[in-house]
Design a protein around this motif. Structure first.
Motif, short mmCIF file in Angstrom:
data_model
loop_
_atom_site.label_atom_id
_atom_site.label_comp_id
_atom_site.label_asym_id
_atom_site.label_seq_id
_atom_site.Cartn_x
_atom_site.Cartn_y
_atom_site.Cartn_z
N ALA A 1 0.86 -1.18 0.00
CA ALA A 1 0.00 0.00 0.00
C ALA A 1 0.90 1.23 0.00
O ALA A 1 1.81 1.34 0.81
CB ALA A 1 -0.91 0.01 1.23
N GLY B 1 -5.57 0.32 -0.04
CA GLY B 1 -4.59 -0.65 0.41
C GLY B 1 -5.17 -1.64 1.39
O GLY B 1 -4.82 -2.83 1.37
N GLY C 1 -4.01 1.01 4.61
CA GLY C 1 -3.06 -0.09 4.61
C GLY C 1 -2.71 -0.61 5.99
O GLY C 1 -2.33 -1.78 6.14
#
Length: 355
Positions: free
Chosen positions: A168, A264, A291
């Motif tokens: 990510a 992400g 992420g």
């Protein structure tokens, strides 16, 4: 007593009078932004940055006397200031210049706003002003070459080669990804799946640019594609990329109100479910927290997890969050991550222990 808040000073650099006037109108319409100067070429932009000290610069790529790339390089060297690149076209030559500017230290790149008569003009203008406000908060410093940092001890010898690496990345990511892929090679090591936040229309050009710069076969993902060792796939703009139960790439639409698309977290969480302990997750530079939750899912499943080191980040936001929630087992620079991927390639098949 009412306190008057100081506005964010913006320098606009564009050789077109029409574009300068349009960009000025957009910026001045924002409640917290103000245009403190306009430059007609890169040379003027460099001089005005030194004299006016803007909080953020909106820089055209193509300009006479000195283009936006060289102007960005000099500004980042002499008067570090956040730079947002704008391009009139999404043709590959124009995009290559924009991404080269990002490699020189610009924070973001996007297409120039279209005519006010366009039905999407208001949204484009709002997005531009929001980006300028965010980028003005970034503390820009002169970058150093992190290549020597890999000499630090990396406590990973007991780990095995993962089947897949999910990444990510956001603000500052293009430069970080250049370093991540710098020493790797095609058809070796684990598959690498990447979500990089980019402006609309830039994903295909970015993948082409990155492939050319690294010598790797890097492509946008296609729905239903089977994941294979050594391949590199990026999420297209405007759709989520995930891994299905049968370990194929799945592209799905975005839900209203989602901040990031692709996200992400969507990718990393799906990789955790599909691969478990044979997955590796990486969260690179970027604003916000995208992420981090997905990285925690991978760590909880027994996979290897890495966050980019603070001193190598353009924006230590996403990696910071990953560290705060204890999602990242290791903290490495992009060059260190690259060398780790090289080790994976040299060892061979997934699941085999590192020497």
């Amino acid at each position: 007593m009412v306190t008057e808040h100081r506005k964010i000073g913006v320098l606009i650099a564009d050789d077109s009078l029409v574009c300068r006037e349009l960009l000025t109108a957009i910026v001045e319409d924002d409640a917290v932004l103000e245009v403190i100067g306009t430059a007609r070429n890169g040379r003027e932009a460099v001089d005005m940055t030194h004299d006016l000290r803007p909080a953020v610069i909106l820089m055209d790529v193509h300009m006479p006397e000195m283009d936006g790339v060289e102007a960005t390089r000099r500004i980042l060297r002499d008067t570090p200031t956040p730079v947002v690149m704008i391009s009139a076209s999404t043709g590959q030559a124009e995009l290559d210049l924009s991404f080269t500017a990002l490699d020189c230290g610009a924070l973001a790149a996007l297409q120039k706003p279209v005519s006010p008569n366009d039905p999407h003009f208001d949204q484009v203008a709002d997005d531009l002003c929001r980006l300028l406000r965010l980028m003005a908060e970034v503390k820009v410093v002169r970058r150093r070459d992190p290549s020597a940092a890999f000499r630090e001890t990396l406590p990973i010898q007991a780990q095995s080669v993962p089947s897949v690496v999910a990444v990510a990345s956001s603000t500052g990511g293009p430069t970080a990804l250049l370093d991540v892929f710098a020493d790797t090679r095609d058809n070796a090591g684990p598959a690498i799946l990447v979500v990089q936040h980019l402006a609309k229309g830039f994903a295909e050009g970015f993948v082409s640019w990155l492939s050319e710069r690294t010598g790797r076969d890097i492509r946008l993902a296609t729905h239903g594609e089977r994941i294979q060792s050594g391949q590199v796939r990026f999420a297209p703009t405007g759709v989520h990329m995930s891994v299905g139960a049968n370990r194929t790439l799945q592209l799905s639409g975005c839900q209203p109100g989602q901040i990031h698309c692709p996200a992400g977290d969507v990718l990393l969480s799906s990789v955790a479910r599909a691969y478990g302990s044979s997955a590796m997750g990486v969260v690179l530079t970027g604003m916000g927290a995208d992420g981090a939750a997905g990285l925690l899912d991978i760590r909880s499943a027994g996979g290897m997890t890495v966050a980019q080191s603070e001193d190598s980040c353009v924006v230590y936001g996403m990696p910071r969050r990953a560290v705060e929630i204890k999602a990242a087992a290791k903290v490495l620079s992009p060059r260190q991550i690259s060398q780790l991927l090289v080790r994976f390639s040299n060892v061979g098949r997934p699941g085999k222990a590192l020497a």
